[in-house]
Every structure is written in structure tokens, then in C-alpha cells.
Write an enzyme that holds these catalytic residues in place. Structure first.
Site, PDB file in Angstrom:
ATOM      1  N   TRP A  63      -9.064 128.393  71.406  1.00 17.46           N
ATOM      2  CA  TRP A  63      -9.142 129.643  70.769  1.00 17.46           C
ATOM      3  C   TRP A  63      -8.140 130.370  71.136  1.00 17.46           C
ATOM      4  O   TRP A  63      -8.311 131.964  71.110  1.00 17.46           O
ATOM      5  CB  TRP A  63     -10.459 130.130  71.315  1.00 17.46           C
ATOM      6  N   HIS A  64      -6.725 130.078  71.171  1.00 14.77           N
ATOM      7  CA  HIS A  64      -5.523 130.982  71.058  1.00 14.77           C
ATOM      8  C   HIS A  64      -4.673 130.990  69.906  1.00 14.77           C
ATOM      9  O   HIS A  64      -3.446 130.714  69.853  1.00 14.77           O
ATOM     10  CB  HIS A  64      -4.868 130.438  72.354  1.00 14.77           C
TER      11      HIS A  64
END
Length: 580
Positions: free
Chosen positions: A514-515
Site C-alpha cells: 500500500w505504498h
């Protein structure tokens, strides 16, 4: 070992339970009592402000709090409040928000064109309301290359850390991973620090000692109440522009709707320093620019959007740091932990770990782990078959498995950068719809090599003396890799015996951490001051401007950036207009 012959089912059960957390009896939702926070349904049809910030996320909240000190600020958030929602505020419920697929969920699921299941935030506080909480600053080289003022950067980090950052309690599993990393050569050991330092360290967390999450929304406590208006459930459909006599387009307002579907307009007051600032994240910011007429002309025309500026760079440079993990069943109970320890290597790989176990006896609580079927990132249920009925059945089946299946943890690697990039495209003119995004995981061979190097380090940690009490001697590394690779982690095709090739293992088991970032990158879409190139009175300030993800986790730096740019804009305003 009784469970070894059924490793497929056991692996699924283990993964489901890895990040399940015991509820703390003291965990209570903290209500800050913000007098400036309202539902968009209460907003006037037309209003005027010095600054209009679109997106109350990880950057937007600290930015709004700072600018409110000497200006009138409107902060528009398409989601709701995190306060009063135990699935956000309590560490015990981590994963529940990610698994909530309702239209009002703080998490909005999307699947990239690569076939990887992911999520974007839809709540005040943004991704800091959903993530695993790891807090770590960007490295000095990152700050230098960004052209930031190092002193103001440090002051801005400290401003954030007074509210949201804590030292985590380090127990047996995380200690074993820490010592295993050092034994595997990831040196020196730097102890507890927020700084980005090569070697092994204990990082910060946004969960306090009572298991309460502290988010970017908490930074609004710094705000001057009379200078800030926060509107919830206020998706912005369009930025408004003026352009006369061939002059450059100038942002002067926005159109947003409320929960009843009624339209509202917010305009900038007259003034040379007044601006619209987009802080809607790596998906939302390029999406809004395009919906407002700034983007590749072919996409704009395909959606009948009036072209304000043909800007082919909007939506390009989309990147997501690929995550790959190895799951390790443990012969003894392990503590419940999120990411606390990190190994920062010189080859561009970061090694982290998490662990979890179920209560012995009683009701099982594995429904909402990070890798639960409810979340969809990893389970034995193929993604295309994940109906609600099928998901519920999968969870019930897991509850029938032996207790021994619910003990263990995982060690993951994430690569820095990455070098591989993709693109984003509009799917509609509705801001609540997901755009189409392609990340091109491992397209560049350098990324793939970094993954391979990371998996090798994980192998060394698992085989280290320090970690020996948390592994079964009868389960070889090859077995662990095959157990992991055998599960349908994503929509990508799988290959038999993926462990024979670590390159294939990386491709088969890629997940998101989720970066994701990019889409409005510096020197492509915005300049060094985050002004949209070719447009007046419009900036983008968030992770969509990054070329690379900062540090081992970007949230600290995104929050810092909101404060940093707020201070700079405040100073510019004071220099131009004098004290207010």
C-alpha cells in the site's frame, strides 16, 4: 506434525490469523470534539476561502491545520470521520476496515490491472487510518534530492511526532527477527530510532501503548478553529478555472457534492496568495486533475471533458512498492505484533515482519486479519470467486482447523523505489469511482533482482540461531516457499514449484504494501514548489508527487510534507501581505 499433509488449508488458516489482535479492554475511541468538522450537507451553496484543500488525508490534515493559523481554510474530505469507529482506532480490530466493502467503508478496494488486490483510503486521516502503523523518516539523501530545507524538515517531523508517533513494545517474535537480521549481516544494529539508517533498527508506530491508533486527523488539534472548516462526505467533482485573453488558466474554486447529491461551490477569495491545493493521494490527485481538464488530451476527450491544459504527464510514473512474504509456522506461541523491526540493506531491500496468534479456545477472531479472505489479498479462495457467501464459508471453514494452525508469523521484503513504473487512466467522471491503474511490478529487472536478494535475506533470518525457536526443523525453506506460492495471492497465473526459481517466486507471490505513489510527479506535473506547471493558483501536495517512496514507510514523510509546505506557504503569505 499432524498439520503438514494439509499445508494448503493450514497455510490459509495461518495467514488469516497472523494479524489478529486481542481487544484491549482500555481501548476507547477518542473524540477530539472538533468544532470545525461538519457534514457537507450543512455547507452553504456558495462560500469563499483563502485556501481550498481537496483531500483530508495524510498530507491534507497537517497542511490544513498549519494554514488555518493565518488564513481561512476549507478542507474537503470525500469520506467520513475516523472517530467513534473502533475498526480504525483500536489496534485490536486491525484489518476490519480493510475488509469492509460497504459504500461507507473507510477503505475502498481496487484491483490494479496487474491483478493485485489493493485499497485506497476514504476517511479523514487517509491511509494513516488503515495502515499497519509503522513510522519511519526519509533518509538524508532523499531530503537532499527533494530540495527540501533540512532544518524545516526536521522541525516538521517533530511537530508530527508530538502527536502521532510512539516507541513500540518489542517482544519475543520481533526480537528474534531483529537478532536474526543482525546475525544475517544486516548491520549495524541501530536500536530504536525514527531515522532511516542502514542496518537493523526498531522503528516507530502510530499505535500507543494502549493500542489506540493516532492518525493524521489528530494533527487537526493544532488548527486554529476559527480559521478552518472541515466538510465530510464532500467529494470534489471539478476544479474551476478562469482564463481571459490567452492568459494562463487560474484555479479559482471547486464544485463538490454532499451526501444528498446536492451541488456546492467553494471559491477562492480575491488575493494573490489564495490557492486550491489537491491532496487526494496517488490515485485521487491525478484523477481530479483529469476530471478538471488537466491531463492527456486523448483521455479528456474520451470522457467529454473540456480541455484546460493538455498535460500528458498526468497519470504517468505510477509505482507501487511490491511486497513478497514467507510464512513461517511456529512450534510455540508468538505475540501479536505489526511491523516494528526493519532491516535496511544496501541492495535496496527492506526486511520486516509481523506475527499473530489466536486465543486458545473460545471464539476465534481470525475473520479480519491482514490476509483474511475478507480482505482478499491472500487466501485459498480465487479472487474471481470471492462472493460474500463464498468468503463467509471460507472463514467458517478456517474456524474448524486445529489450534496449531493459528500460530506463527511472516517475514516480508519490500524493495525501495521501485524502478518499474506504470500509469493511471480515468474510468469515469465520478470522483467516487476507482481509476484504472497499472503498476508493472518487476517490469524492470533491477526490481526483480532486489526481490530475489530480499528473499535470500529472509531465508538467512529463518535459518538463524536467533530465530530457531520459532521454526519447525522439519519444514525446509523450499517447503515454506512452496507453501506460500501455492496460495492464489493475486490474479496472476501461478507456476508449479515456484521455489526452484526465486525470480518466479517473486512474480507469483507479489502483493501490495500500500505504498503506491506517482501520477503528479515533480518536474513532470508540478514544480519544486508543488505548483501545477502551466496553471496558476493550483498545487498538488501529497505522495502523488513522489518519484520514489520515502524511507521504509511513507506516512511519516507525507505528514511531514503537509506541515512543511504549510509553513512555507504561511511564510510566503506573511512576506507578501504582512501579519493578519
Amino acid at each position: 506434525m499432524a498439520f503438514f499433509p494439509v499445508f494448503w488449508r493450514i497455510l490459509a488458516a495461518l495467514i488469516t490469523s497472523l494479524l489478529i489482535f486481542h481487544r484491549f479492554s482500555s481501548a476507547q475511541s477518542w473524540d477530539p470534539g472538533y468544532t470545525f468538522m461538519h457534514q457537507a450537507t450543512t455547507a452553504p451553496t456558495v462560500a469563499f476561502y483563502d485556501y481550498i484543500i481537496v483531500g483530508g488525508g495524510t498530507a491534507g490534515c497537517p497542511l490544513a491545520a498549519t494554514l488555518s493559523q493565518n488564513s481561512s481554510v476549507l478542507l474537503l474530505e470525500r469520506g467520513g470521520s475516523p472517530y467513534g469507529n473502533a475498526n480504525i482506532t483500536d489496534l485490536a480490530a486491525f484489518g476490519a476496515a480493510l475488509s469492509d466493502l460497504s459504500p461507507t467503508s473507510p477503505s475502498q478496494r481496487f484491483v490494479s490491472e496487474d491483478g493485485v488486490v489493493s485499497a485506497r483510503a476514504r476517511v479523514l486521516g487517509g491511509g494513516s487510518c488503515l495502515n499497519a502503523g509503522f513510522y519511519s523518516r526519509a533518509g538524508h539523501d532523499y531530503v537532499r534530492l527533494a530540495g527540501w530545507d533540512a532544518r524545516l524538515v526536521n522541525e516538521s517531523y517533530q511537530w508530527v511526532e508530538k502527536v502521532v508517533a510512539f516507541q513500540p513494545p518489542l517482544k519475543q517474535w520481533q526480537s528474534a527477527v531483529r537478532d536474526g537480521l543482525v546475525e544475517a549481516g544486516i548491520r549495524p544494529y541501530n536500536g530504536f530510532t525514527y531515522d532511516h539508517l542502514y542496518g537493523t533498527k526498531v522503528g516507530g508506530t502510530i499505535f500507543d501503548r494502549n493500542g489506540h491508533r493516532h492518525t493524521a486527523a489528530d494533527l487537526l488539534r493544532y488548527a486554529k478553529p476559527s480559521g478552518l472548516t472541515v466538510l465530510l462526505h464532500a467529494p470534489v467533482h471539478q476544479i474551476l478555472f478562469t482564463s481571459r485573453g490567452g492568459t494562463r488558466p487560474k484555479a479559482h474554486g471547486v464544485i463538490f457534492t454532499d451526501a444528498n447529491g446536492l451541488s456546492h461551490r467553494a471559491y477562492l477569495k480575491r488575493g494573490s496568495n489564495n490557492e486550491v491545493i489537491v491532496s487526494s493521494g496517488a490515485l485521487g490527485s491525478p484523477q481530479l486533475l483529469m476530471m478538471s481538464g488537466i491531463g492527456p488530451i486523448e483521455q479528456l476527450q474520451a470522457h467529454n471533458i473540456t480541455v484546460v491544459l493538455d498535460q500528458p504527464m498526468v497519470g504517468l510514473g505510477m509505482s507501487d512498492n511490491p511486497m513478497n512474504a514467507v510464512f513461517v509456522p511456529s512450534p510455540q506461541p508468538v505475540e501479536v505484533s505489526l511491523i516494528q523491526v526493519v532491516g535496511i540493506t544496501h541492495n535496496g531491500t527492506y526486511i520486516e515482519a509481523a506475527s499473530g496468534e489466536n486465543f486458545a479456545g473460545g471464539a476465534r477472531t481470525q475473520d479480519y486479519g491482514m490476509f483474511s479472505p475478507r480482505i482478499g489479498q491472500l487466501s485459498t479462495l480465487p479472487p474471481k470467486q470471492r462472493t460474500q457467501e463464498a468468503i463467509d464459508k471460507a472463514v467458517e471453514d478456517m474456524k474448524a482447523l486445529p489450534q496449531s494452525a493459528f500460530v506463527g508469523g511472516f517475514i516480508l521484503e519490500k524493495i525501495m523505489g521501485p524502478v518499474s513504473t506504470g500509469h493511471l487512466e480515468l474510468t469515469s467522471r465520478n470522483p467516487n469511482d476507482n481509476p484504472s491503474v497499472t503498476f508493472n511490478y518487476f517490469k524492470d529487472p533491477r526490481d526483480l533482482q532486489r526481490c530475489v536478494d530480499g528473499i535470500k535475506i529472509i531465508e538467512n533470518v529463518i535459518e538463524s540461531k536467533a530465530f530457531s525457536s520459532f521454526r519447525f526443523d522439519s519444514l525446509s525453506i523450499v517447503t515454506l516457499l512452496n507453501m506460500t506460492a501455492s496460495s492464489p495471492i493475486n490474479l496472476l497465473p501461478k507456476h508449479a514449484n515456484a521455489s526452484r526459481s526465486l525470480e518466479q517466486f517473486c512474480k507469483d507471490t507479489v502483493m501490495t504494501i500500500w505504498h503506491f505513489h506517482g501520477g503528479c510527479q515533480i518536474a513532470r506535473v508540478v514544480d519544486r514548489d508543488y505548483k501545477v506547471i502551466g496553471i496558476d493558483s493550483l498545487r498538488v501536495i501529497d505522495g502523488s508527487t513522489f518519484r520514489n517512496s520515502p524511507g521504509t514507510n511513507p506516512q511519516a514523510t507525507v505528514m511531514m510534507l503537509g506541515r512543511y509546505m504549510g509553513v512555507k506557504l504561511m511564510r510566503e503569505r506573511h512576506a507578501t501581505n504582512g501579519p493578519k
